[in-house]
Design an enzyme around this catalytic site. Sequence first.
Site, PDB file in Angstrom:
ATOM      1  CG  HIS A 103      -9.706 -59.787  75.166  1.00  0.00           C
ATOM      2  ND1 HIS A 103      -8.337 -59.627  75.164  1.00  0.00           N
ATOM      3  CD2 HIS A 103      -9.926 -61.108  74.933  1.00  0.00           C
ATOM      4  CE1 HIS A 103      -7.762 -60.796  74.936  1.00  0.00           C
ATOM      5  NE2 HIS A 103      -8.705 -61.703  74.794  1.00  0.00           N
TER       6      HIS A 103
ATOM      7  CG  ASN B 251      -6.111 -62.994  72.197  1.00  0.00           C
ATOM      8  OD1 ASN B 251      -5.665 -62.338  73.135  1.00  0.00           O
ATOM      9  ND2 ASN B 251      -7.059 -63.899  72.345  1.00  0.00           N
TER      10      ASN B 251
ATOM     11  CB  CYS C 187      -7.805 -62.832  77.860  1.00  0.00           C
ATOM     12  SG  CYS C 187      -7.164 -64.010  76.677  1.00  0.00           S
TER      13      CYS C 187
END
Length: 332
Positions: free
Chosen positions: A259, A289, A117
Amino acid sequence: MPSAKRSKIAAFGSAFPEQVLTNLDLEKIVDTSDQWISERTGIRERRKLRDNEQNSDIAAAAALQALERAGVSPMEVDCILGCTTTPDRWMPSLASAVQAKIGANNGATAYDVLTACAGWMTGLQAADAYVRAGVYKNVLVIGSEALSRFLNWKDRTTCVLFGDGAGASLVTPANVGDPGEILELIVHSDGRYGDILDLPGCGSQMPPSLAVLENNLQYIRMNGQEVYKHAVRNMVAVCEEALARRKLTVEQIDWFVPHQANIRIIETVGKKLNFPTEKVAINVHKYGNTSAATIPTCFDEYVQTGKIKRGDLVLMTTFGGGLTWAGGIVRW
Ligand code: UT7
């Protein structure tokens, strides 16, 4: 090429697959509920590539949009960084696949960055250094994921969390004070925690085999609670580190773009840093996500909808497998 004082994000581009998968759709394939997913994660729907679509398709679409907005042609691109954990193939890189699809056929460097990520922010740090050192002028940094291909659709603890998407940015030389200037980038990693979020199978340690497939080792595994703890602690710390380096306070920051993994993590980190909720950018409810794609796509959405304005100070932070985490500040 002359070295530049600073670098800037000249433009963003975003692309998502058309296919939408809602929480109600997931209720039909796994033992979960819209209520559980919404309350625990804030996610309502996510996008999923169709069988005939690839990661490089959305990555290329996002890249072309960023180039068009910046007024730069594909042949002017010097370097392409494919920030991804889910390339079309192990080899060649996602960056090489994108290079062919966008027609950046001038011998540009192309390679992938794998920090899960934190991928896009890691790529952005490399691009910033390349531009300031005079190595490259036009660097495409693309966070793009086909996570749906690496999810066990029978594992409710992971399959409800992730989605597919692509966010691209073009990094170019800048002077101090130019719009889009990259002010700070910090990227950290601690390999000791590699096991709490991983994709163990079909690498060189466990090559493809029936045993790998039978044990579902070709899919993403996660210890959600451990990841949660590290995510909150490290994102808060790296944001404080980035602010301190620039001698900035939270009050001076106009937007916080974290994020987009989970609304509870976003709210907890925002609260610990004392960000008012109206300064926190959120789109996790629409896309889930998307790993390396969350920050560029969320930043882009807030720019396109007129929320993030020219001159705004934007603090970004991310966290992912590795473990990796990063913080950065851009003056849009
Ligand atoms: O980019 C970084 C990626 N990772 C993350 O950001 C993940 C960080 N972690 C999290 O966001 C949270 O830990 C999760 C959202 C993954 C899980 O939330 P939680 O509050 O930590 O739930 P839990 O794992 O403690 O599970 C609670 C219960 C369990 O049932 P029991 O044992 O209490 O009976 C789970 O089996 O919820 C159950 N559960 C589900 N129930 C319905 C787990 N997943 C689901 C599901 N639907 N999808």
